[in-house]
Structure formats: structure tokens, C-alpha cells
Design a protein around this motif. Structure first.
Motif, PDB file in Angstrom:
ATOM      1  N   ILE A 108     -43.794  10.624 -16.527  1.00 18.03           N
ATOM      2  CA  ILE A 108     -44.263  10.727 -17.904  1.00 18.03           C
ATOM      3  C   ILE A 108     -43.340  11.618 -18.716  1.00 18.03           C
ATOM      4  O   ILE A 108     -42.953  12.697 -18.268  1.00 18.03           O
ATOM      5  CB  ILE A 108     -45.704  11.271 -17.979  1.00 18.03           C
ATOM      6  N   ASN A 109     -43.030  11.150 -19.903  1.00 19.11           N
ATOM      7  CA  ASN A 109     -42.203  11.905 -20.829  1.00 19.11           C
ATOM      8  C   ASN A 109     -42.886  11.850 -22.198  1.00 19.11           C
ATOM      9  O   ASN A 109     -43.081  10.771 -22.746  1.00 19.11           O
ATOM     10  CB  ASN A 109     -40.798  11.306 -20.900  1.00 19.11           C
ATOM     11  N   VAL A 110     -43.258  13.011 -22.732  1.00 17.33           N
ATOM     12  CA  VAL A 110     -43.869  13.087 -24.061  1.00 17.33           C
ATOM     13  C   VAL A 110     -42.781  13.512 -25.038  1.00 17.33           C
ATOM     14  O   VAL A 110     -42.164  14.565 -24.852  1.00 17.33           O
ATOM     15  CB  VAL A 110     -45.043  14.089 -24.088  1.00 17.33           C
ATOM     16  N   ILE A 111     -42.556  12.683 -26.033  1.00 15.54           N
ATOM     17  CA  ILE A 111     -41.504  13.001 -26.998  1.00 15.54           C
ATOM     18  C   ILE A 111     -42.078  13.135 -28.407  1.00 15.54           C
ATOM     19  O   ILE A 111     -43.038  12.452 -28.745  1.00 15.54           O
ATOM     20  CB  ILE A 111     -40.376  11.945 -26.985  1.00 15.54           C
ATOM     21  N   GLU A 112     -41.486  14.039 -29.168  1.00 15.22           N
ATOM     22  CA  GLU A 112     -41.899  14.195 -30.558  1.00 15.22           C
ATOM     23  C   GLU A 112     -41.328  13.022 -31.340  1.00 15.22           C
ATOM     24  O   GLU A 112     -40.166  12.679 -31.212  1.00 15.22           O
ATOM     25  CB  GLU A 112     -41.389  15.523 -31.103  1.00 15.22           C
ATOM     26  N   ASP A 113     -42.180  12.421 -32.163  1.00 15.06           N
ATOM     27  CA  ASP A 113     -41.825  11.171 -32.832  1.00 15.06           C
ATOM     28  C   ASP A 113     -41.948  11.307 -34.340  1.00 15.06           C
ATOM     29  O   ASP A 113     -42.658  10.541 -34.990  1.00 15.06           O
ATOM     30  CB  ASP A 113     -42.740  10.058 -32.291  1.00 15.06           C
ATOM     31  N   GLY A 114     -41.294  12.322 -34.936  1.00 15.17           N
ATOM     32  CA  GLY A 114     -41.328  12.478 -36.381  1.00 15.17           C
ATOM     33  C   GLY A 114     -42.608  13.126 -36.878  1.00 15.17           C
ATOM     34  O   GLY A 114     -43.330  13.748 -36.133  1.00 15.17           O
ATOM     35  N   GLU A 115     -42.890  12.965 -38.173  1.00 12.99           N
ATOM     36  CA  GLU A 115     -44.060  13.583 -38.787  1.00 12.99           C
ATOM     37  C   GLU A 115     -44.954  12.544 -39.412  1.00 12.99           C
ATOM     38  O   GLU A 115     -44.516  11.478 -39.814  1.00 12.99           O
ATOM     39  CB  GLU A 115     -43.609  14.571 -39.880  1.00 12.99           C
ATOM     40  N   LYS A 116     -46.229  12.904 -39.528  1.00 15.29           N
ATOM     41  CA  LYS A 116     -47.212  12.031 -40.171  1.00 15.29           C
ATOM     42  C   LYS A 116     -47.372  12.412 -41.603  1.00 15.29           C
ATOM     43  O   LYS A 116     -47.436  13.545 -41.951  1.00 15.29           O
ATOM     44  CB  LYS A 116     -48.563  12.161 -39.473  1.00 15.29           C
ATOM     45  N   VAL A 157     -48.531  20.053 -41.229  1.00 13.68           N
ATOM     46  CA  VAL A 157     -48.110  18.676 -40.991  1.00 13.68           C
ATOM     47  C   VAL A 157     -48.359  18.345 -39.527  1.00 13.68           C
ATOM     48  O   VAL A 157     -47.923  19.073 -38.634  1.00 13.68           O
ATOM     49  CB  VAL A 157     -46.604  18.504 -41.316  1.00 13.68           C
ATOM     50  N   LYS A 158     -49.094  17.264 -39.304  1.00  8.48           N
ATOM     51  CA  LYS A 158     -49.358  16.844 -37.932  1.00  8.48           C
ATOM     52  C   LYS A 158     -48.138  16.122 -37.383  1.00  8.48           C
ATOM     53  O   LYS A 158     -47.612  15.212 -38.006  1.00  8.48           O
ATOM     54  CB  LYS A 158     -50.566  15.910 -37.867  1.00  8.48           C
ATOM     55  N   LYS A 159     -47.707  16.555 -36.228  1.00  4.78           N
ATOM     56  CA  LYS A 159     -46.564  15.905 -35.580  1.00  4.78           C
ATOM     57  C   LYS A 159     -47.060  14.696 -34.798  1.00  4.78           C
ATOM     58  O   LYS A 159     -48.167  14.686 -34.275  1.00  4.78           O
ATOM     59  CB  LYS A 159     -45.865  16.880 -34.639  1.00  4.78           C
ATOM     60  N   ASN A 160     -46.220  13.699 -34.732  1.00  5.33           N
ATOM     61  CA  ASN A 160     -46.503  12.522 -33.918  1.00  5.33           C
ATOM     62  C   ASN A 160     -45.815  12.680 -32.576  1.00  5.33           C
ATOM     63  O   ASN A 160     -44.706  13.196 -32.498  1.00  5.33           O
ATOM     64  CB  ASN A 160     -45.966  11.254 -34.586  1.00  5.33           C
ATOM     65  N   PHE A 161     -46.473  12.191 -31.553  1.00  9.46           N
ATOM     66  CA  PHE A 161     -45.893  12.209 -30.216  1.00  9.46           C
ATOM     67  C   PHE A 161     -46.003  10.818 -29.614  1.00  9.46           C
ATOM     68  O   PHE A 161     -46.908  10.060 -29.941  1.00  9.46           O
ATOM     69  CB  PHE A 161     -46.618  13.226 -29.324  1.00  9.46           C
ATOM     70  N   LYS A 162     -45.085  10.517 -28.734  1.00  3.44           N
ATOM     71  CA  LYS A 162     -45.109   9.242 -28.030  1.00  3.44           C
ATOM     72  C   LYS A 162     -45.095   9.537 -26.538  1.00  3.44           C
ATOM     73  O   LYS A 162     -44.289  10.337 -26.066  1.00  3.44           O
ATOM     74  CB  LYS A 162     -43.899   8.393 -28.424  1.00  3.44           C
ATOM     75  N   VAL A 163     -45.995   8.908 -25.823  1.00  2.00           N
ATOM     76  CA  VAL A 163     -46.085   9.093 -24.379  1.00  2.00           C
ATOM     77  C   VAL A 163     -45.366   7.927 -23.714  1.00  2.00           C
ATOM     78  O   VAL A 163     -45.779   6.779 -23.834  1.00  2.00           O
ATOM     79  CB  VAL A 163     -47.560   9.133 -23.909  1.00  2.00           C
ATOM     80  N   GLU A 164     -44.289   8.252 -23.025  1.00  2.00           N
ATOM     81  CA  GLU A 164     -43.543   7.222 -22.304  1.00  2.00           C
ATOM     82  C   GLU A 164     -43.884   7.327 -20.824  1.00  2.00           C
ATOM     83  O   GLU A 164     -43.829   8.415 -20.252  1.00  2.00           O
ATOM     84  CB  GLU A 164     -42.035   7.422 -22.494  1.00  2.00           C
ATOM     85  N   ILE A 165     -44.234   6.200 -20.245  1.00  2.00           N
ATOM     86  CA  ILE A 165     -44.573   6.163 -18.820  1.00  2.00           C
ATOM     87  C   ILE A 165     -43.573   5.254 -18.115  1.00  2.00           C
ATOM     88  O   ILE A 165     -43.421   4.087 -18.466  1.00  2.00           O
ATOM     89  CB  ILE A 165     -46.006   5.645 -18.592  1.00  2.00           C
ATOM     90  N   PRO A 198     -51.921   3.658 -15.676  1.00  2.26           N
ATOM     91  CA  PRO A 198     -52.128   4.394 -16.925  1.00  2.26           C
ATOM     92  C   PRO A 198     -51.592   3.625 -18.127  1.00  2.26           C
ATOM     93  O   PRO A 198     -50.517   3.024 -18.060  1.00  2.26           O
ATOM     94  CB  PRO A 198     -51.363   5.694 -16.712  1.00  2.26           C
ATOM     95  N   GLU A 199     -52.367   3.624 -19.202  1.00  3.04           N
ATOM     96  CA  GLU A 199     -51.964   2.925 -20.420  1.00  3.04           C
ATOM     97  C   GLU A 199     -52.177   3.837 -21.625  1.00  3.04           C
ATOM     98  O   GLU A 199     -53.038   4.717 -21.601  1.00  3.04           O
ATOM     99  CB  GLU A 199     -52.779   1.649 -20.588  1.00  3.04           C
ATOM    100  N   VAL A 200     -51.388   3.601 -22.668  1.00  8.03           N
ATOM    101  CA  VAL A 200     -51.488   4.378 -23.903  1.00  8.03           C
ATOM    102  C   VAL A 200     -51.719   3.402 -25.056  1.00  8.03           C
ATOM    103  O   VAL A 200     -50.771   2.913 -25.658  1.00  8.03           O
ATOM    104  CB  VAL A 200     -50.212   5.210 -24.150  1.00  8.03           C
ATOM    105  N   PRO A 201     -52.991   3.097 -25.360  1.00  3.57           N
ATOM    106  CA  PRO A 201     -53.269   2.141 -26.428  1.00  3.57           C
ATOM    107  C   PRO A 201     -53.010   2.688 -27.832  1.00  3.57           C
ATOM    108  O   PRO A 201     -52.718   1.932 -28.747  1.00  3.57           O
ATOM    109  CB  PRO A 201     -54.745   1.795 -26.242  1.00  3.57           C
ATOM    110  N   ASP A 202     -53.104   4.027 -27.989  1.00  4.71           N
ATOM    111  CA  ASP A 202     -52.936   4.614 -29.322  1.00  4.71           C
ATOM    112  C   ASP A 202     -52.186   5.943 -29.222  1.00  4.71           C
ATOM    113  O   ASP A 202     -52.774   6.975 -28.927  1.00  4.71           O
ATOM    114  CB  ASP A 202     -54.315   4.827 -29.964  1.00  4.71           C
ATOM    115  N   ILE A 259     -51.706  14.890 -28.866  1.00  2.00           N
ATOM    116  CA  ILE A 259     -51.509  16.160 -29.567  1.00  2.00           C
ATOM    117  C   ILE A 259     -50.295  16.927 -29.035  1.00  2.00           C
ATOM    118  O   ILE A 259     -50.009  18.024 -29.476  1.00  2.00           O
ATOM    119  CB  ILE A 259     -52.770  17.046 -29.499  1.00  2.00           C
ATOM    120  N   GLY A 260     -49.615  16.357 -28.069  1.00  2.46           N
ATOM    121  CA  GLY A 260     -48.395  16.978 -27.545  1.00  2.46           C
ATOM    122  C   GLY A 260     -48.631  18.183 -26.662  1.00  2.46           C
ATOM    123  O   GLY A 260     -47.795  19.079 -26.595  1.00  2.46           O
TER     124      GLY A 260
END
Length: 71
Positions: free
Chosen positions: A63-71, A4-12, A40-44, A49-50
């Protein structure tokens, strides 16, 4: 069991960011890109990949990379 691929969100945090460019320079998937005036921008977020390279290299702790559930 299928992988299962995990989703991540990049917070700046732009209040801390000084637009040095290290985050988009080191990002292997180009999730973080250079925006207007080097901001810096995060369009997608789905491209992330975390690996946390951006979070580790940021000299301003912006920058804070957080796990955002599963795909």
C-alpha cells in the motif's frame, strides 16, 4: 486563511498483497473495504484522510498513500 482539505489516493499493489485484511481492519474512515475474496478495494479515494495507518500496518509493503493535490 481557510483550511484546505488535502486529497489522498490509496494505491494497492495486488502483486504484493496477500489479502490479510489488516488494511481495511485498521482504516478509520473505511476508505479501504473488503472486496471479493477479501481483496482490499478503494471505492472512494475522497474518504481518505491520509493517516497512513494502512501503509504502516501492511506486512507486504503493498500500500502506498500519496497526496493528490487539494480540494
Amino acid at each position: 486563511m481557510p483550511s484546505v482539505k488535502k486529497n489522498f489516493k490509496v494505491e494497492i499493489n495486488y502483486e504484493y498483497c496477500k489479502k490479510c485484511g489488516l488494511c481495511y481492519w485498521i482504516c478509520p474512515t473505511k476508505t479501504i473495504i473488503a472486496g471479493e475474496y477479501g481483496k482490499p478495494e478503494v471505492p472512494d479515494h475522497a474518504k481518505c484522510i491520509g493517516c497512513l495507518q494502512c501503509e504502516k500496518i501492511c506486512p507486504d509493503f503493498a500500500i502506498n498513500v500519496i497526496e493528490d493535490g487539494e480540494k
